[in-house]
Scaffold this active site. Structure first.
Site, PDB file in Angstrom:
ATOM      1  N   TRP A 156     114.587  28.515  10.699  1.00  0.00           N
ATOM      2  CA  TRP A 156     116.093  27.988  10.720  1.00  0.00           C
ATOM      3  C   TRP A 156     116.619  27.747  12.192  1.00  0.00           C
ATOM      4  O   TRP A 156     117.667  27.227  12.294  1.00  0.00           O
ATOM      5  CB  TRP A 156     116.923  29.018   9.768  1.00  0.00           C
ATOM      6  CG  TRP A 156     116.775  30.555  10.639  1.00  0.00           C
ATOM      7  CD1 TRP A 156     115.793  31.349   9.872  1.00  0.00           C
ATOM      8  CD2 TRP A 156     117.221  30.976  11.743  1.00  0.00           C
ATOM      9  NE1 TRP A 156     115.784  32.479  11.000  1.00  0.00           N
ATOM     10  CE2 TRP A 156     116.631  32.129  11.808  1.00  0.00           C
ATOM     11  CE3 TRP A 156     118.090  30.598  12.565  1.00  0.00           C
ATOM     12  CZ2 TRP A 156     116.961  33.013  13.093  1.00  0.00           C
ATOM     13  CZ3 TRP A 156     118.479  31.433  13.906  1.00  0.00           C
ATOM     14  CH2 TRP A 156     118.001  32.589  13.999  1.00  0.00           C
ATOM     15  N   ASN A 157     115.840  28.234  13.158  1.00  0.00           N
ATOM     16  CA  ASN A 157     116.732  28.370  14.328  1.00  0.00           C
ATOM     17  C   ASN A 157     116.895  26.761  15.160  1.00  0.00           C
ATOM     18  O   ASN A 157     117.882  26.246  15.720  1.00  0.00           O
ATOM     19  CB  ASN A 157     116.357  29.194  15.440  1.00  0.00           C
ATOM     20  CG  ASN A 157     114.855  29.002  15.784  1.00  0.00           C
ATOM     21  OD1 ASN A 157     114.019  28.278  15.092  1.00  0.00           O
ATOM     22  ND2 ASN A 157     114.532  29.727  16.993  1.00  0.00           N
ATOM     23  N   LYS A 180     108.199  22.972   3.942  1.00  0.00           N
ATOM     24  CA  LYS A 180     108.898  23.731   3.330  1.00  0.00           C
ATOM     25  C   LYS A 180     109.851  24.342   4.382  1.00  0.00           C
ATOM     26  O   LYS A 180     109.487  25.059   5.182  1.00  0.00           O
ATOM     27  CB  LYS A 180     108.111  24.982   2.762  1.00  0.00           C
ATOM     28  CG  LYS A 180     108.852  26.044   1.931  1.00  0.00           C
ATOM     29  CD  LYS A 180     108.953  27.102   2.043  1.00  0.00           C
ATOM     30  CE  LYS A 180     109.493  27.985   3.270  1.00  0.00           C
ATOM     31  NZ  LYS A 180     110.888  28.222   3.434  1.00  0.00           N
ATOM     32  N   GLY A 234     107.398  30.115  12.832  1.00  0.00           N
ATOM     33  CA  GLY A 234     108.413  31.442  12.611  1.00  0.00           C
ATOM     34  C   GLY A 234     107.975  32.594  13.260  1.00  0.00           C
ATOM     35  O   GLY A 234     107.371  32.752  14.216  1.00  0.00           O
ATOM     36  N   SER A 235     108.124  33.723  12.533  1.00  0.00           N
ATOM     37  CA  SER A 235     107.782  35.226  13.186  1.00  0.00           C
ATOM     38  C   SER A 235     106.504  35.387  13.408  1.00  0.00           C
ATOM     39  O   SER A 235     105.330  34.943  12.450  1.00  0.00           O
ATOM     40  CB  SER A 235     108.644  35.989  12.393  1.00  0.00           C
ATOM     41  OG  SER A 235     108.239  36.187  11.228  1.00  0.00           O
ATOM     42  N   GLU A 256     102.879  28.615  15.598  1.00  0.00           N
ATOM     43  CA  GLU A 256     104.081  28.736  16.767  1.00  0.00           C
ATOM     44  C   GLU A 256     104.978  30.026  16.204  1.00  0.00           C
ATOM     45  O   GLU A 256     105.748  29.790  15.507  1.00  0.00           O
ATOM     46  CB  GLU A 256     104.781  27.533  16.894  1.00  0.00           C
ATOM     47  CG  GLU A 256     104.071  26.260  17.352  1.00  0.00           C
ATOM     48  CD  GLU A 256     103.692  26.458  18.721  1.00  0.00           C
ATOM     49  OE1 GLU A 256     104.146  27.171  19.418  1.00  0.00           O
ATOM     50  OE2 GLU A 256     102.994  25.293  19.147  1.00  0.00           O
ATOM     51  N   CYS A 290     112.822  31.008  20.258  1.00  0.00           N
ATOM     52  CA  CYS A 290     111.630  31.758  20.565  1.00  0.00           C
ATOM     53  C   CYS A 290     111.511  31.471  22.005  1.00  0.00           C
ATOM     54  O   CYS A 290     110.718  32.485  22.544  1.00  0.00           O
ATOM     55  CB  CYS A 290     110.517  30.845  19.843  1.00  0.00           C
ATOM     56  SG  CYS A 290     110.347  29.322  20.062  1.00  0.00           S
ATOM     57  N   GLU A 387     112.100  41.145  19.708  1.00  0.00           N
ATOM     58  CA  GLU A 387     112.708  39.947  20.019  1.00  0.00           C
ATOM     59  C   GLU A 387     114.078  39.959  19.750  1.00  0.00           C
ATOM     60  O   GLU A 387     114.641  40.160  18.805  1.00  0.00           O
ATOM     61  CB  GLU A 387     111.996  38.869  19.237  1.00  0.00           C
ATOM     62  CG  GLU A 387     112.143  37.567  19.631  1.00  0.00           C
ATOM     63  CD  GLU A 387     111.111  36.368  18.591  1.00  0.00           C
ATOM     64  OE1 GLU A 387     110.850  36.899  17.572  1.00  0.00           O
ATOM     65  OE2 GLU A 387     111.127  35.129  19.032  1.00  0.00           O
TER      66      GLU A 387
HETATM   67  P1  NAP Z   1     110.439  33.778   9.528  1.00  0.00           P
HETATM   68  O1  NAP Z   1     111.185  34.642   8.824  1.00  0.00           O
HETATM   69  O2  NAP Z   1     109.013  34.223  10.184  1.00  0.00           O
HETATM   70  O3  NAP Z   1     110.104  32.387   8.628  1.00  0.00           O
HETATM   71  C1  NAP Z   1     109.800  31.263   9.197  1.00  0.00           C
HETATM   72  C2  NAP Z   1     109.595  30.386   7.743  1.00  0.00           C
HETATM   73  O4  NAP Z   1     108.461  30.971   6.915  1.00  0.00           O
HETATM   74  C3  NAP Z   1     110.748  30.219   7.003  1.00  0.00           C
HETATM   75  O5  NAP Z   1     110.627  28.895   6.229  1.00  0.00           O
HETATM   76  C4  NAP Z   1     110.651  31.264   5.862  1.00  0.00           C
HETATM   77  O6  NAP Z   1     111.409  31.015   4.817  1.00  0.00           O
HETATM   78  C5  NAP Z   1     108.826  31.159   5.749  1.00  0.00           C
HETATM   79  N1  NAP Z   1     108.387  32.589   5.009  1.00  0.00           N
HETATM   80  C6  NAP Z   1     108.984  33.730   5.157  1.00  0.00           C
HETATM   81  N2  NAP Z   1     108.147  34.554   4.523  1.00  0.00           N
HETATM   82  C7  NAP Z   1     107.023  33.807   4.016  1.00  0.00           C
HETATM   83  C8  NAP Z   1     105.827  34.042   3.165  1.00  0.00           C
HETATM   84  N3  NAP Z   1     105.475  35.270   2.944  1.00  0.00           N
HETATM   85  N4  NAP Z   1     104.988  33.072   2.999  1.00  0.00           N
HETATM   86  C9  NAP Z   1     105.250  31.918   3.461  1.00  0.00           C
HETATM   87  N5  NAP Z   1     106.364  31.518   3.913  1.00  0.00           N
HETATM   88  C10 NAP Z   1     107.194  32.623   4.384  1.00  0.00           C
HETATM   89  O7  NAP Z   1     111.157  33.162  10.877  1.00  0.00           O
HETATM   90  P2  NAP Z   1     112.727  32.794  10.942  1.00  0.00           P
HETATM   91  O8  NAP Z   1     113.260  34.224  10.955  1.00  0.00           O
HETATM   92  O9  NAP Z   1     112.728  31.769  10.209  1.00  0.00           O
HETATM   93  O10 NAP Z   1     112.533  32.170  12.413  1.00  0.00           O
HETATM   94  C11 NAP Z   1     112.625  33.081  13.669  1.00  0.00           C
HETATM   95  C12 NAP Z   1     111.049  33.381  14.111  1.00  0.00           C
HETATM   96  O11 NAP Z   1     110.661  31.981  14.538  1.00  0.00           O
HETATM   97  C13 NAP Z   1     111.495  33.840  15.333  1.00  0.00           C
HETATM   98  O12 NAP Z   1     110.414  34.854  15.310  1.00  0.00           O
HETATM   99  C14 NAP Z   1     111.050  32.923  16.596  1.00  0.00           C
HETATM  100  O13 NAP Z   1     110.569  33.368  17.781  1.00  0.00           O
HETATM  101  C15 NAP Z   1     110.070  31.925  15.789  1.00  0.00           C
HETATM  102  N6  NAP Z   1     110.098  30.662  16.302  1.00  0.00           N
HETATM  103  C16 NAP Z   1     108.908  30.203  17.123  1.00  0.00           C
HETATM  104  C17 NAP Z   1     108.877  29.064  17.604  1.00  0.00           C
HETATM  105  C18 NAP Z   1     107.621  28.586  18.527  1.00  0.00           C
HETATM  106  O14 NAP Z   1     107.609  27.494  18.522  1.00  0.00           O
HETATM  107  N7  NAP Z   1     106.650  29.643  18.842  1.00  0.00           N
HETATM  108  C19 NAP Z   1     110.007  28.319  17.485  1.00  0.00           C
HETATM  109  C20 NAP Z   1     111.119  28.591  16.862  1.00  0.00           C
HETATM  110  C21 NAP Z   1     111.004  29.883  16.098  1.00  0.00           C
HETATM  111  P3  NAP Z   1     112.594  31.775   4.436  1.00  0.00           P
HETATM  112  O15 NAP Z   1     113.524  31.041   5.222  1.00  0.00           O
HETATM  113  O16 NAP Z   1     112.587  31.531   3.195  1.00  0.00           O
HETATM  114  O17 NAP Z   1     112.515  33.163   4.971  1.00  0.00           O
HETATM  115 MG    MG Z   2     113.881  34.227   7.328  1.00  0.00          MG
END
Ligand code: NAP
Ligand code: MG
Length: 483
Positions: A156-157, A180, A234-235, A256, A290, A387
């Protein structure tokens, strides 16, 4: 005044070029983090729709892979033009559903559009190679082919940029996709689907399914034989779960993941440049990036001046609603993020850190946390390990350059590091020893569509952006031949 036509905004699932509700009739509320109120709702996909989206992507795959690179390039270029035209409208939309300031949203809309332009340019630059086999018996011919249907999962960020950073290279490579988006920010992804259709992307090439049950929905797609790749941002926590699932089918993955960026300031750094860099690295997106500077390590000789400057700059930032034109820092994305920031700050203070500005969430309905600076943060504080994802800057004083390198590298993450020094030779030596995929040397911003973005260690696998980002969606085909 709002540029977003809320009545016309797509809120259903986008599958095979058709907007449709979920068979279950379920919908997901989308909340404005500035007010904690519901803006609208979007269709909530289940497994049935996930399979339908893969059906559509799969049905469109051969025709899309068969288009000419030039045709794909022109389509992406039109998408860039449309996105540039609608920059203000997209910015408003992102500031509403994500809460980020309009300054941040406009910057993201431009950055996101650049992935379409860059990959329009790269689509026609896929080169293979030909070599003589060492034995001299034959030729080694290498070409690149699209990997096939790709599942894209985004956070979402950066609701627009994380989507275009995947869709751009996937489409340029000749792949079809199912996106997704994050549950907090589905509207931007749906608006992008609309825009891509207008740019001429054929039905089924890009499909978008928002869902409140990401586990089963993404799981169903990953176990589908027709899916060939997962690109996830994501995370690290969720990344590990998906890597395990992907292993069942030996699925190609691009990951990522999370970061814990150290920001090093040496005595010989230009103070103003270091402060400018610190503000960008910490405050872009209100700290919810991130790449956000997570830990500031400042050498003893410049420490006090740096802390004074940072406290002053952080203290005068205007906190407010994302869509308010005066806002410099918007709210966090949800209540849990505010609670996490509050917990990390309290933990650091309990262990001996002091607050020089901020430190108390205001009494508001929205999910606000003020820009905060912590000094004398002890090594065992949770905020140096976790983080932060909030506008909180913990500062640690250091004397010895060797010690600070060890501290900087003492993390499972390795996405980005920042180094400020007046001695570029020292900067390059330090950059070489930092365990991260990217380094900002006298710069607080590294993200660039033309550069390979990504992490080492548990921050990820693969790269997005640059030519590397295109090859992630392709596979080498080697032909041994003699003639
Ligand atoms: P997240 O909770 O890991 O979610 C990322 C995505 O995965 C969302 O679409 C989420 O859906 C989905 N998801 C969650 N649980 C899942 C599962 N069991 N199976 C499949 N998909 C699933 O991360 P976030 O809170 O959205 O974003 C913040 C994180 O992203 C931070 O850790 C940040 O560092 C990282 N990030 C990394 C980069 C990079 O380029 N390295 C860039 C931006 C962000 P829901 O929304 O429904 O939970
Ligand atoms: Mg989330």
């Amino acid at each position: 005044m709002t540029l977003v036509d809320w009545g016309k905004l797509p809120t259903d699932l986008f599958i095979g070029g058709v907007w449709r509700p979920a068979a279950s009739g379920r919908r997901i509320d989308v909340v404005d983090p500035s007010t904690a109120t519901v803006i609208t709702s979007v269709a909530d996909a289940g497994v049935e729709e996930a399979v339908a989206a893969v059906d559509a992507a799969s049905a469109a795959a051969a025709a899309w892979a068969g288009t000419s690179p030039r045709q794909r390039a022109e389509t992406l270029r039109r998408a860039f033009d449309l996105m540039t035209e609608r920059r203000e409208e997209l910015a408003q939309l992102m500031s509403t559903e994500n809460g980020k300031s309009l300054v941040d949203s406009r910057a993201e809309a431009s950055y996101a559009a650049e992935f379409f332009r860059w990959y329009a340019e790269e689509a026609v630059r896929v080169r293979g190679e030909i070599a003589e086999a060492p034995a001299g018996t034959n030729s080694i011919l290498v070409t690149y082919q699209p990997i096939g249907v790709a599942v894209l999962v985004t956070p979402w960020n950066f609701p627009a940029a994380m989507a275009t950073r995947k869709i751009g290279p996937a489409l340029a490579a000749g792949c079809t996709v199912v996106l997704k988006p994050a549950t907090e920010t589905p509207l931007t992804a749906l608006a992008l689907a609309d825009l891509l259709t207008e740019a001429g992307v054929p039905a089924g090439v890009v499909n978008v399914v928002a869902t409140s049950t990401p586990g089963p929905v993404v799981g169903a797609m990953l176990s589908d034989e027709r899916v060939r790749m997962l690109s996830f941002t994501g995370s690290t926590e969720v990344g590990r779960v998906l890597l395990r699932q992907a292993s069942d089918r030996v699925l190609k993955t691009a990951m990522e993941l999370g970061g814990n960026a150290p920001f090093l300031v040496f005595d010989d750094a230009d103070l103003e440049a270091a402060l400018d860099g610190a503000m960008v690295a910490k405050m872009r997106n209100g700290g919810q990036a991130c790449t956000a500077a997570n830990r500031f390590y400042v050498q003893a000789g410049i420490h006090d001046a740096f802390v004074r400057g940072l406290t002053e700059r952080m203290g005068r930032i205007v906190l407010g609603a994302g869509t308010d034109p005066d806002t410099q820092c918007g709210p966090l994305v949800n209540r849990a993020s505010v609670e996490k920031a509050d917990h990390l700050v309290r933990d650091a203070v309990a262990r001996g850190a002091s607050v020089t500005t901020g430190g108390e969430p205001p009494e508001e309905d929205g999910f606000f946390y003020p820009p905060t600076v912590l000094v004398d943060v002890p090594a065992d504080a949770e905020i140096l390990r976790e983080e932060v994802f909030a506008p909180v800057a913990p500062v640690v004083r250091f004397e010895d350059p060797e010690e600070v390198l060890a501290a900087a590298n003492d993390t499972i993450h390795g996405l980005v590091s920042y180094v400020f020094t007046g001695d570029v030779a020292r900067g390059m030596r330090v950059a070489g020893r930092l365990e991260s995929g990217m380094v900002g040397l006298n710069r607080g911003l590294v993200s660039d569509p033309a550069a390979p973005f990504g992490g080492v260690k548990q921050s990820g696998l693969g790269r997005e952006g640059g030519h590397e980002g295109l090859l992630e969606f392709m596979e080498a085909k080697y032909v041994a031949t003699s003639w």
